[in-house]
Design an enzyme around this catalytic site. Structure first.
Site, PDB file in Angstrom:
ATOM      1  N   SER A   1       0.872  -1.173   0.000  1.00 20.83           N
ATOM      2  CA  SER A   1       0.000   0.000   0.000  1.00 20.83           C
ATOM      3  C   SER A   1       0.906   1.219   0.000  1.00 20.83           C
ATOM      4  CB  SER A   1      -0.932  -0.003   1.209  1.00 20.83           C
ATOM      5  OG  SER A   1      -0.206  -0.136   2.419  1.00 20.83           O
TER       6      SER A   1
ATOM      7  N   GLU B   1       1.370   5.611   0.641  1.00 18.80           N
ATOM      8  CA  GLU B   1       0.882   6.856   1.242  1.00 18.80           C
ATOM      9  C   GLU B   1       1.290   8.038   0.376  1.00 18.80           C
ATOM     10  OE1 GLU B   1       1.106   7.761   5.588  1.00 18.80           O
ATOM     11  OE2 GLU B   1       2.395   9.403   4.895  1.00 18.80           O
TER      12      GLU B   1
ATOM     13  N   TYR C   1      -3.180  14.035   6.173  1.00 14.25           N
ATOM     14  CA  TYR C   1      -4.034  15.122   6.671  1.00 14.25           C
ATOM     15  C   TYR C   1      -3.163  16.022   7.527  1.00 14.25           C
ATOM     16  CZ  TYR C   1      -8.515  16.794   8.788  1.00 14.25           C
ATOM     17  OH  TYR C   1      -9.613  17.510   9.200  1.00 14.25           O
TER      18      TYR C   1
ATOM     19  N   GLY D   1      -3.099  12.975  16.001  1.00 14.79           N
ATOM     20  CA  GLY D   1      -2.563  14.175  15.371  1.00 14.79           C
ATOM     21  C   GLY D   1      -1.517  14.846  16.239  1.00 14.79           C
ATOM     22  N   ASP D   2      -0.678  15.646  15.599  1.00 16.62           N
ATOM     23  CA  ASP D   2       0.364  16.383  16.310  1.00 16.62           C
ATOM     24  C   ASP D   2      -0.231  17.606  17.011  1.00 16.62           C
ATOM     25  OD1 ASP D   2       2.348  14.635  15.376  1.00 16.62           O
ATOM     26  OD2 ASP D   2       2.536  15.771  13.504  1.00 16.62           O
TER      27      ASP D   2
ATOM     28  N   HIS E   1       5.939   5.668  20.992  1.00 15.62           N
ATOM     29  CA  HIS E   1       5.624   7.068  20.733  1.00 15.62           C
ATOM     30  C   HIS E   1       6.419   7.929  21.715  1.00 15.62           C
ATOM     31  CE1 HIS E   1       3.320  10.821  20.559  1.00 15.62           C
ATOM     32  NE2 HIS E   1       2.838  10.383  19.395  1.00 15.62           N
TER      33      HIS E   1
ATOM     34  N   PHE F   1      12.250  14.055  10.532  1.00 10.38           N
ATOM     35  CA  PHE F   1      11.081  13.207  10.783  1.00 10.38           C
ATOM     36  C   PHE F   1      11.297  12.374  12.046  1.00 10.38           C
ATOM     37  CE2 PHE F   1       9.984  12.869   5.966  1.00 10.38           C
ATOM     38  CZ  PHE F   1       9.404  14.123   6.006  1.00 10.38           C
TER      39      PHE F   1
ATOM     40  N   HIS G   1       3.700  -1.088   3.764  1.00  2.74           N
ATOM     41  CA  HIS G   1       3.144   0.239   3.509  1.00  2.74           C
ATOM     42  C   HIS G   1       4.304   1.184   3.212  1.00  2.74           C
ATOM     43  CE1 HIS G   1       0.025   3.322   3.705  1.00  2.74           C
ATOM     44  NE2 HIS G   1       0.842   4.076   4.416  1.00  2.74           N
TER      45      HIS G   1
END
Length: 300
Positions: free
Chosen positions: A18, A20, A52, A111-112, A155, A222, A272
């Site tokens: 897949s 992105e 997004y 989300g950030d 995270h 990143f 992905h």
């Protein structure tokens, strides 16, 4: 069009992929995006996702990109959606809009922080506080596939593995059907993460997220935001190539293909790719994985 897995190598296990993409900001970026979509579509990905922006900054462009993919291709798009800087009513309207145009797959993310990197996350006072809340909201609106994020190195805001795994379990209990990892370069980290996830009783698919290195500085940026590690050997591979894009692209394809083929040898079959809207590099990696383009007439 029904995606069909291809052999990764002669006699090997079937591999599916897949991709992105991110929504374009300019006409040139729009052309680059659709060049990438058209180049990669014949590889018949299981789905393609569209990102997004923080604080909903790309909401309209994300929706427009997803709608065009649905309208003009046979691909199955997945729309990213976050909790940041929007009320429940606003997010529910977005979800209903996706359902109305035929989208049946959402990548649900917290989300950030709306204030930017380095700031604490603060839920919108009238919004969905966390990803699990967002998933329940999506589920209340329609029967969607829901993918979520996963972090092989934890995270940055998770102090322990128990906290990390509890958050993932809450997402699954709320209705998540698949997890896609943050990028990583050490496959042992992915193996250890999957082992932890399974030991915690979580059985949804965990797709490894593969990021080809387009530029070392960009990847380090990143990584700093996501808690990922850039090993010294990666930096060594790209040393001296800052002003040699042709060689850098060849090295990038080799590094990413090496990582993916090692994962295949470990039993991984679903990948992905974070394409950065750059088709040729990802196409080359998929070719080395054994994937071949199929004319639409054959894929129908």
């Amino acid at each position: 069009m029904t995606p069909t897995p291809r052999l990764s190598r002669a006699g090997g296990a079937p591999v599916s992929v897949s991709f992105e993409f991110f929504p374009p900001k300019t006409e040139e970026m729009e052309r680059n995006l659709w060049t990438a979509v058209e180049r990669l579509a014949p590889l018949r990905p299981s789905f393609v996702s569209v990102t997004y922006g923080a604080g909903g900054s790309t909401r309209e462009r994300t929706h427009a990109t997803v709608a065009r993919i649905l309208r003009e291709t046979d691909l199955k798009p997945a729309a990213h959606l976050t909790c940041v800087a929007a009320s429940r009513a606003e997010i529910d309207t977005v979800v209903r809009g996706y359902h109305e145009v035929g989208v049946r797959h959402i990548v649900a993310l917290r989300g950030d922080p709306a204030a930017g990197p380095g700031n604490a996350y603060e839920p919108h006072p009238d919004g969905y506080a966390f990803t699990a809340d967002l998933i329940r909201g999506i589920r209340a609106i329609g029967d969607f596939e829901i993918s979520v994020s996963a972090y092989p190195e934890r995270h940055p805001e998770s102090p322990t593995w128990d906290v990390e795994l509890d958050i993932l379990k809450r997402k699954v209990d709320a209705g998540a059907t698949r997890a896609i990892t943050q990028f990583f370069f050490d496959n042992d980290l992915y193996d250890a993460y999957v082992e932890r996830v399974r030991a915690a009783g979580i059985d949804i698919p965990i797709l490894p997220g593969i990021l080809p290195v387009l530029g070392l500085a960009q990847v380090k940026n990143f990584a700093a935001r996501t808690g990922a590690t850039v090993p010294a050997w990666i930096a060594h591979r790209f040393e001296g190539l800052e002003h040699d894009p042709a060689t850098r692209q060849l090295v990038s394809a080799a590094v990413a293909a090496e990582q993916a083929l090692d994962l295949v040898d470990r039993g991984v079959t679903d990948f992905h790719f974070y394409t950065m809207n750059r088709a040729d590099l990802v196409y080359a990696i998929c070719h080395l994985l054994g994937l071949r383009p199929t004319p639409l007439a054959e894929a129908a």
